[in-house]
Design a protein around this motif. Sequence first.
Motif, PDB file in Angstrom:
ATOM      1  N   TYR A 102       0.831  -1.199   0.000  1.00 20.28           N
ATOM      2  CA  TYR A 102       0.000   0.000   0.000  1.00 20.28           C
ATOM      3  C   TYR A 102       0.874   1.260   0.000  1.00 20.28           C
ATOM      4  O   TYR A 102       0.621   2.211  -0.740  1.00 20.28           O
ATOM      5  CB  TYR A 102      -0.947  -0.076   1.204  1.00 20.28           C
ATOM      6  N   THR A 133     -14.235  -1.996   8.915  1.00 16.77           N
ATOM      7  CA  THR A 133     -14.130  -3.221   8.100  1.00 16.77           C
ATOM      8  C   THR A 133     -15.496  -3.889   7.961  1.00 16.77           C
ATOM      9  O   THR A 133     -15.857  -4.364   6.883  1.00 16.77           O
ATOM     10  CB  THR A 133     -13.131  -4.212   8.729  1.00 16.77           C
ATOM     11  N   VAL A 146     -13.774  -2.157  -5.326  1.00 18.45           N
ATOM     12  CA  VAL A 146     -12.647  -2.011  -4.387  1.00 18.45           C
ATOM     13  C   VAL A 146     -12.383  -0.526  -4.111  1.00 18.45           C
ATOM     14  O   VAL A 146     -12.171  -0.132  -2.956  1.00 18.45           O
ATOM     15  CB  VAL A 146     -11.375  -2.713  -4.936  1.00 18.45           C
ATOM     16  N   SER A 149     -12.893   0.877  -0.445  1.00 16.13           N
ATOM     17  CA  SER A 149     -11.686   1.442   0.162  1.00 16.13           C
ATOM     18  C   SER A 149     -11.965   2.872   0.630  1.00 16.13           C
ATOM     19  O   SER A 149     -11.557   3.272   1.729  1.00 16.13           O
ATOM     20  CB  SER A 149     -10.554   1.414  -0.870  1.00 16.13           C
ATOM     21  N   SER A 184     -14.509   2.658   3.756  1.00 17.59           N
ATOM     22  CA  SER A 184     -13.858   2.157   4.978  1.00 17.59           C
ATOM     23  C   SER A 184     -12.899   3.188   5.559  1.00 17.59           C
ATOM     24  O   SER A 184     -12.918   3.458   6.762  1.00 17.59           O
ATOM     25  CB  SER A 184     -13.087   0.866   4.681  1.00 17.59           C
ATOM     26  N   SER A 185     -12.063   3.766   4.704  1.00 13.07           N
ATOM     27  CA  SER A 185     -11.077   4.726   5.216  1.00 13.07           C
ATOM     28  C   SER A 185     -11.758   6.036   5.650  1.00 13.07           C
ATOM     29  O   SER A 185     -11.327   6.674   6.597  1.00 13.07           O
ATOM     30  CB  SER A 185     -10.007   5.009   4.163  1.00 13.07           C
ATOM     31  N   VAL A 218      -8.342  -0.600   5.244  1.00 16.13           N
ATOM     32  CA  VAL A 218      -8.598  -1.094   3.872  1.00 16.13           C
ATOM     33  C   VAL A 218      -7.807  -2.371   3.541  1.00 16.13           C
ATOM     34  O   VAL A 218      -7.982  -2.958   2.474  1.00 16.13           O
ATOM     35  CB  VAL A 218      -8.245  -0.020   2.810  1.00 16.13           C
ATOM     36  N   LEU A 244      -7.080   0.155  -4.173  1.00 18.14           N
ATOM     37  CA  LEU A 244      -7.137   0.426  -2.728  1.00 18.14           C
ATOM     38  C   LEU A 244      -6.557   1.798  -2.426  1.00 18.14           C
ATOM     39  O   LEU A 244      -7.142   2.600  -1.688  1.00 18.14           O
ATOM     40  CB  LEU A 244      -6.290  -0.598  -1.964  1.00 18.14           C
ATOM     41  N   LEU A 294      -8.448   5.133  -0.878  1.00 12.99           N
ATOM     42  CA  LEU A 294      -7.925   5.685   0.369  1.00 12.99           C
ATOM     43  C   LEU A 294      -7.480   7.135   0.204  1.00 12.99           C
ATOM     44  O   LEU A 294      -7.725   7.975   1.079  1.00 12.99           O
ATOM     45  CB  LEU A 294      -6.747   4.810   0.835  1.00 12.99           C
TER      46      LEU A 294
END
Lengths: 172, 256
Positions: free
Chosen positions: A99, B151, B172, B176, B179-180, B202, B240, B244
């Motif tokens: 990430y 989550t 996704v 992502s 969630s973030s 994430v 992701l 984010l």
Amino acid sequence: MIEETLIRAVCAAFAALGFGAVSNPSRKSLPGIMILAAVGYAVRYVLMQLAGWDIATSTLAAALLMGFGSLWLGSVVHCPMTTLYIPALLPMVPGMYAYKAVFSIILFMQNLGTQAEAFLYLNNFFLNVIITVTVILCMTVGASLPMFILSRRATSLTRYRNRKKDRTDIGA
Amino acid sequence: MNQSLKLKELTAFIADYASVLLGSGVHCTRVVRNSRRICEAYDMEVSMMILASSIILTLVDPQTEEICTEVVPIHQLPVSFELNSELSALSWKVHDRHESVADLRREFKALCDKPRMNSWLVTLLVSVANACFCRLFDGDWKGMLVVFFSTFVGFRLLRWLKKKGVDHFLAVILVSFVSSFLASFMLCFSQVDATIAVATSVLFMIPGVPMITGVIDIIENHILIGFARLMRALLIVLCLAVGLSISMVIFQGSLL
């Protein structure tokens, strides 16, 4: 140190159980997955903290242990090695590094005007990519090695045989 | 049974069998080995060429020297270790007990139709797993709680989007982001360092299984499909990061 290792081992076991649950594991393999994850993560943590090994080498050692463990557990619950060690390895997947690597590209693109910062993010990108790739390679090679060393045994773990009958046949 | 008909029937079965196994995330060597084992039980020989989205297989009957070839697409199915295990066991069962192809087909269908783990139970387990993951990255209990909640919501949303047939990569990015966003929102008023919790929120979507299977395939000389799996995993990681970064832009004004 012991307390922290135990907490991390328990967390790794539950992380493996949860991430493994997405991939629909068989119920009989769940205890094996949790044991492998806990032992593997604890070994890696101890090697890194006590022995001072780097993340790649300690991952390789832990994965090797998990590979042999999955071979033994696989013969007990009649499951292929991969269905045990892949979910168990998931807590060790360097997701954070992967990430960070991608995130560094985004930050690099945002800071093209400032050369010093752009180089910093480029440096971060390569650092994180190297760690991600090396750790994934080490854990896969380590866990798969027993499959190559003891290939005959590793490929017949799902075979249900009447062992008594087989022995009689061989005797005959 | 007519030998020619048996060859055709077995080819169709092996095509379906291999397609389901590969679609469920099984590495190539196991698929080839299991298929070969089943064919040996019927005194047939099989050759397979596995590509990222299809399989080309040829069965040969050594007695009549008849050949049957089939091309079958690989459908992206949810990863299933249980199916991997049960279908491998099925190949050994056929090898040892020599069942008819019709019986084999019936058992295969029963295994494929077996229900998966309860969706809510999986959501709960994934949420606990991600909270534990937060602890492994040195997060505190507050961070773990936030990660658990974000989550839970994110995973339910992912399931819903998949049910609605939304493209996986788009799903996704959306999950992502959600969630973030939730994690950032819950942590923005507290004094604790939110970086670990937000980043971990994430990570339940990190494609760990294709990453490991891809490397196994490359090691075992199935380079093409190995790289295809790794590329797909890389694209998911990219998605992701995109999701984010959107929430980080909202909450922090910039990515810094």
